[in-house]
Design a protein around this motif. Structure first.
Motif, PDB file in Angstrom:
ATOM      1  N   PRO A 173      57.339  47.215  85.542  1.00  0.00           N
ATOM      2  CA  PRO A 173      56.523  48.371  85.920  1.00  0.00           C
ATOM      3  C   PRO A 173      56.137  49.226  84.711  1.00  0.00           C
ATOM      4  CG  PRO A 173      58.492  48.209  87.291  1.00  0.00           C
ATOM      5  CD  PRO A 173      58.656  47.229  86.182  1.00  0.00           C
ATOM      6  N   VAL A 174      55.018  49.943  84.858  1.00  0.00           N
ATOM      7  CA  VAL A 174      54.552  50.876  83.829  1.00  0.00           C
ATOM      8  C   VAL A 174      54.493  52.270  84.447  1.00  0.00           C
ATOM      9  CG1 VAL A 174      53.214  49.109  82.653  1.00  0.00           C
ATOM     10  CG2 VAL A 174      52.114  50.497  84.427  1.00  0.00           C
ATOM     11  N   GLU A 175      54.289  53.285  83.614  1.00  0.00           N
ATOM     12  CA  GLU A 175      54.207  54.649  84.120  1.00  0.00           C
ATOM     13  C   GLU A 175      53.056  54.781  85.119  1.00  0.00           C
ATOM     14  OE1 GLU A 175      54.679  58.493  81.665  1.00  0.00           O
ATOM     15  OE2 GLU A 175      52.507  58.196  81.818  1.00  0.00           O
ATOM     16  N   GLY A 176      53.389  55.197  86.319  1.00  0.00           N
ATOM     17  CA  GLY A 176      52.365  55.426  87.336  1.00  0.00           C
ATOM     18  C   GLY A 176      52.046  54.237  88.205  1.00  0.00           C
ATOM     19  N   GLY A 177      52.565  53.037  87.881  1.00  0.00           N
ATOM     20  CA  GLY A 177      52.214  51.866  88.674  1.00  0.00           C
ATOM     21  C   GLY A 177      53.171  50.714  88.425  1.00  0.00           C
ATOM     22  N   LEU A 178      52.832  49.582  89.011  1.00  0.00           N
ATOM     23  CA  LEU A 178      53.704  48.406  88.957  1.00  0.00           C
ATOM     24  C   LEU A 178      53.245  47.366  87.948  1.00  0.00           C
ATOM     25  CD1 LEU A 178      54.429  47.934  92.779  1.00  0.00           C
ATOM     26  CD2 LEU A 178      55.658  49.317  91.084  1.00  0.00           C
ATOM     27  N   GLY A 179      52.342  47.757  87.056  1.00  0.00           N
ATOM     28  CA  GLY A 179      51.849  46.812  86.057  1.00  0.00           C
ATOM     29  C   GLY A 179      50.653  46.035  86.570  1.00  0.00           C
ATOM     30  N   THR A 180      49.873  45.496  85.648  1.00  0.00           N
ATOM     31  CA  THR A 180      48.669  44.734  86.007  1.00  0.00           C
ATOM     32  C   THR A 180      49.105  43.349  86.470  1.00  0.00           C
ATOM     33  OG1 THR A 180      47.406  45.957  84.346  1.00  0.00           O
ATOM     34  CG2 THR A 180      46.431  43.926  85.194  1.00  0.00           C
ATOM     35  N   HIS A 181      49.209  43.197  87.787  1.00  0.00           N
ATOM     36  CA  HIS A 181      49.827  41.989  88.317  1.00  0.00           C
ATOM     37  C   HIS A 181      48.821  41.033  88.943  1.00  0.00           C
ATOM     38  CE1 HIS A 181      50.341  45.328  91.363  1.00  0.00           C
ATOM     39  NE2 HIS A 181      49.743  44.435  92.133  1.00  0.00           N
ATOM     40  N   VAL A 182      49.313  39.857  89.265  1.00  0.00           N
ATOM     41  CA  VAL A 182      48.508  38.835  89.946  1.00  0.00           C
ATOM     42  C   VAL A 182      48.618  39.072  91.449  1.00  0.00           C
ATOM     43  CG1 VAL A 182      48.248  36.368  90.426  1.00  0.00           C
ATOM     44  CG2 VAL A 182      48.949  37.140  88.147  1.00  0.00           C
ATOM     45  N   THR A 183      47.477  39.239  92.102  1.00  0.00           N
ATOM     46  CA  THR A 183      47.476  39.335  93.557  1.00  0.00           C
ATOM     47  C   THR A 183      46.634  38.190  94.114  1.00  0.00           C
ATOM     48  OG1 THR A 183      45.538  40.790  93.721  1.00  0.00           O
ATOM     49  CG2 THR A 183      47.660  41.847  93.426  1.00  0.00           C
ATOM     50  N   LEU A 184      47.077  37.692  95.239  1.00  0.00           N
ATOM     51  CA  LEU A 184      46.374  36.629  95.952  1.00  0.00           C
ATOM     52  C   LEU A 184      45.914  37.174  97.281  1.00  0.00           C
ATOM     53  CD1 LEU A 184      49.086  33.887  95.333  1.00  0.00           C
ATOM     54  CD2 LEU A 184      46.974  34.193  94.024  1.00  0.00           C
ATOM     55  N   ASP A 185      44.784  36.681  97.793  1.00  0.00           N
ATOM     56  CA  ASP A 185      44.383  37.099  99.126  1.00  0.00           C
ATOM     57  C   ASP A 185      44.382  35.900 100.068  1.00  0.00           C
ATOM     58  OD1 ASP A 185      41.928  35.756  98.863  1.00  0.00           O
ATOM     59  OD2 ASP A 185      40.824  37.568  98.344  1.00  0.00           O
TER      60      ASP A 185
ATOM     61  N   GLY B 194      45.355  43.316  88.896  1.00  0.00           N
ATOM     62  CA  GLY B 194      45.334  44.758  89.020  1.00  0.00           C
ATOM     63  C   GLY B 194      46.445  45.201  89.962  1.00  0.00           C
ATOM     64  N   PRO B 195      46.516  46.487  90.238  1.00  0.00           N
ATOM     65  CA  PRO B 195      45.707  47.532  89.614  1.00  0.00           C
ATOM     66  C   PRO B 195      46.338  48.059  88.330  1.00  0.00           C
ATOM     67  CG  PRO B 195      47.065  48.471  91.347  1.00  0.00           C
ATOM     68  CD  PRO B 195      47.374  46.993  91.319  1.00  0.00           C
ATOM     69  N   ASP B 196      45.485  48.592  87.471  1.00  0.00           N
ATOM     70  CA  ASP B 196      45.990  49.342  86.332  1.00  0.00           C
ATOM     71  C   ASP B 196      46.208  50.785  86.766  1.00  0.00           C
ATOM     72  OD1 ASP B 196      43.392  50.193  86.632  1.00  0.00           O
ATOM     73  OD2 ASP B 196      42.795  49.864  84.547  1.00  0.00           O
TER      74      ASP B 196
ATOM     75  N   VAL C  97      49.631  43.890  99.728  1.00  0.00           N
ATOM     76  CA  VAL C  97      50.951  43.279  99.551  1.00  0.00           C
ATOM     77  C   VAL C  97      51.939  43.846 100.565  1.00  0.00           C
ATOM     78  CG1 VAL C  97      52.923  43.072  97.964  1.00  0.00           C
ATOM     79  CG2 VAL C  97      50.592  42.748  97.124  1.00  0.00           C
ATOM     80  N   ILE C  98      52.729  42.969 101.161  1.00  0.00           N
ATOM     81  CA  ILE C  98      53.895  43.391 101.939  1.00  0.00           C
ATOM     82  C   ILE C  98      55.058  43.449 100.950  1.00  0.00           C
ATOM     83  CG2 ILE C  98      55.434  42.867 103.859  1.00  0.00           C
ATOM     84  CD1 ILE C  98      53.177  41.267 105.146  1.00  0.00           C
ATOM     85  N   HIS C  99      55.437  44.657 100.568  1.00  0.00           N
ATOM     86  CA  HIS C  99      56.468  44.838  99.545  1.00  0.00           C
ATOM     87  C   HIS C  99      57.858  44.625 100.136  1.00  0.00           C
ATOM     88  CE1 HIS C  99      54.081  46.110  96.105  1.00  0.00           C
ATOM     89  NE2 HIS C  99      53.327  46.812  96.930  1.00  0.00           N
TER      90      HIS C  99
ATOM     91  N   ARG D  99      52.394  32.213  93.794  1.00  0.00           N
ATOM     92  CA  ARG D  99      53.120  33.432  94.159  1.00  0.00           C
ATOM     93  C   ARG D  99      52.481  34.623  93.463  1.00  0.00           C
ATOM     94  NH1 ARG D  99      56.252  29.241  93.221  1.00  0.00           N
ATOM     95  NH2 ARG D  99      57.900  28.659  94.702  1.00  0.00           N
ATOM     96  N   LEU D 100      52.820  35.812  93.927  1.00  0.00           N
ATOM     97  CA  LEU D 100      52.424  37.022  93.211  1.00  0.00           C
ATOM     98  C   LEU D 100      53.250  37.099  91.928  1.00  0.00           C
ATOM     99  CD1 LEU D 100      52.376  39.571  96.190  1.00  0.00           C
ATOM    100  CD2 LEU D 100      50.594  37.963  95.471  1.00  0.00           C
ATOM    101  N   ILE D 101      52.619  37.535  90.849  1.00  0.00           N
ATOM    102  CA  ILE D 101      53.301  37.681  89.563  1.00  0.00           C
ATOM    103  C   ILE D 101      53.190  39.134  89.136  1.00  0.00           C
ATOM    104  CG2 ILE D 101      53.486  36.884  87.183  1.00  0.00           C
ATOM    105  CD1 ILE D 101      53.885  34.629  89.202  1.00  0.00           C
ATOM    106  N   TYR D 102      54.341  39.784  88.960  1.00  0.00           N
ATOM    107  CA  TYR D 102      54.377  41.190  88.563  1.00  0.00           C
ATOM    108  C   TYR D 102      55.104  41.322  87.229  1.00  0.00           C
ATOM    109  CZ  TYR D 102      52.907  43.247  93.067  1.00  0.00           C
ATOM    110  OH  TYR D 102      52.205  43.649  94.180  1.00  0.00           O
TER     111      TYR D 102
END
Length: 363
Positions: free
Chosen positions: A246-258, A266-268, A46-48, A240-243
């Motif tokens: 956020p959760v502790e340690g990460g950005l939540g289990t989100h939808v990523t596209l390639d 992911g990621p968890d 991802v380009i954040h 689109r990406l769906i986030y």
């Protein structure tokens, strides 16, 4: 100067490229047999935009500047990418304030085009989505991370730099002539260089402890946070990406596209003690529960284990997230040495901006 960069991940290659283009004689020492075999190739690609990081933080600065630099670089170097945008969603009323805060924080960081959307507006954009509110980030995108690293390597080599594979650096000693670098591999030996950049990712702390005279108290602890991904068996249902929030340690289990048209989740966050790259199929149960909060139509049996990465974190469970830690001579007192610690997300997005910062510190 003759500069040795340790680590041929995306940050190491970006630093090496910038140093070579600045006129330095550059060698990259990589312990593996190829570029980007660690964290750089085990992420969401991802380009954040610059949403999650406190204003004034190192991560906020480098993410926003690095994102602009990365889009321009990808355009001029033929690196595949797509500015697909992202929805940051609240799935319950209690999360609405968090999403609004992140939207405002992103705007304070200089992120362009951030907009709060009602549930109806968000679900009109993504009919498979369920939420109570969302923030739209039009500047978020995806990139071919391996293609990016190949382009950086090509620029490095065009400027006279080289990558030495299967060359683990085992120790560094400062001296009047510069840095004596000891390395292993099939032909172990040593060489002397003017400057060293430690961009070893998960190995950065171990290398710092092998630097003679480096203050031990300046080496932060390394905390491993594994992130697992599951592949979606079917055509993507989101454009689109769906986030989630956020959760502790990460950005939540989100939808990523390639860029190949696949969708994964992911990621968890799985806190681990030692490096492991196996994805436990049993973790799918938690994935289904998390994903169905915003994609309730996720069918049973739609997820299969894909891959995982490990975040090189500086803080653990229950602790505030740490900023990027870039330490040069001004911080530790040793000339010609820069250490990079805790370069997790958004390290990929930030790589070109970090590279300029590191080369300036060497000068």
């Amino acid at each position: 100067m003759q500069v040795l960069v340790v680590g041929a991940g995306v940050v190491g290659l970006a630093v090496a490229r910038a140093a070579a283009q600045a006129g330095h004689d550059v060698i990259v020492a990589e312990a593996a047999g190829a570029i980007g075999t660690g964290t750089s190739s085990r992420n969401s690609e991802v380009i954040h935009a610059g949403i999650y990081y406190p204003p004034g933080s190192v991560r906020a600065f480098h993410c926003v500047r690095g994102r602009r630099m990365l889009y321009a670089y990808a355009e001029t170097h033929g690196v595949r990418h797509r500015k697909c945008g992202k929805l940051l969603v609240a799935v319950r009323d209690a999360e609405r304030a968090k999403i609004e805060m992140l939207c405002a924080q992103a705007t304070a960081n200089g992120v362009e085009g951030m907009t709060m959307l009602s549930a109806a507006e968000a679900m009109a954009l993504e009919p498979a989505l369920t939420c109570v509110a969302a923030a739209l980030s039009p500047e978020t995108g995806i990139v071919d991370s391996h293609g990016l690293m190949l382009a950086l390597q090509g620029d490095l080599e065009d400027a006279g730099g080289v990558v030495a594979f299967m060359t683990p650096v085992t120790g560094l000693t400062p001296g009047p002539a510069g840095w004596e670098v000891r390395y292993g591999g099939t032909e172990p030996g040593s060489l002397t260089v003017d400057a060293v950049v430690n961009a070893a990712g998960l190995g950065a702390q171990a290398l710092a402890r092998a630097i003679e005279g480096y203050p031990a108290a300046r080496v932060p602890r390394l905390v491993l946070a594994k992130g697992n991904y599951f592949q979606y068996a079917g055509r993507p249902v989101f454009s689109r990406l769906i986030y989630p929030a956020p959760v502790e340690g990460g950005l939540g289990t989100h939808v990523t596209l390639d860029l190949a048209g696949r969708m994964r989740f992911g990621p968890d966050v799985e806190w681990i003690a030692t490096e492991s790259y196996d994805v436990d199929p049993a973790r799918a149960e938690k994935f289904y529960a998390s994903i169905r909060t915003y994609f309730p139509a996720l069918p049973d049996g739609a997820l299969t284990p894909d891959y995982c990465g490990i975040r090189p974190k500086l803080t653990g469970p229950g602790e505030p997230a740490a900023d990027f830690l870039v330490e040069g001579p001004a911080e530790h007192g040793l000339a010609g040495l820069v250490n990079l610690f805790g370069i997790e997300s958004p390290g990929l997005t930030s790589c070109l901006s970090l590279a300029d910062d590191v080369v300036a510190r060497l000068a």
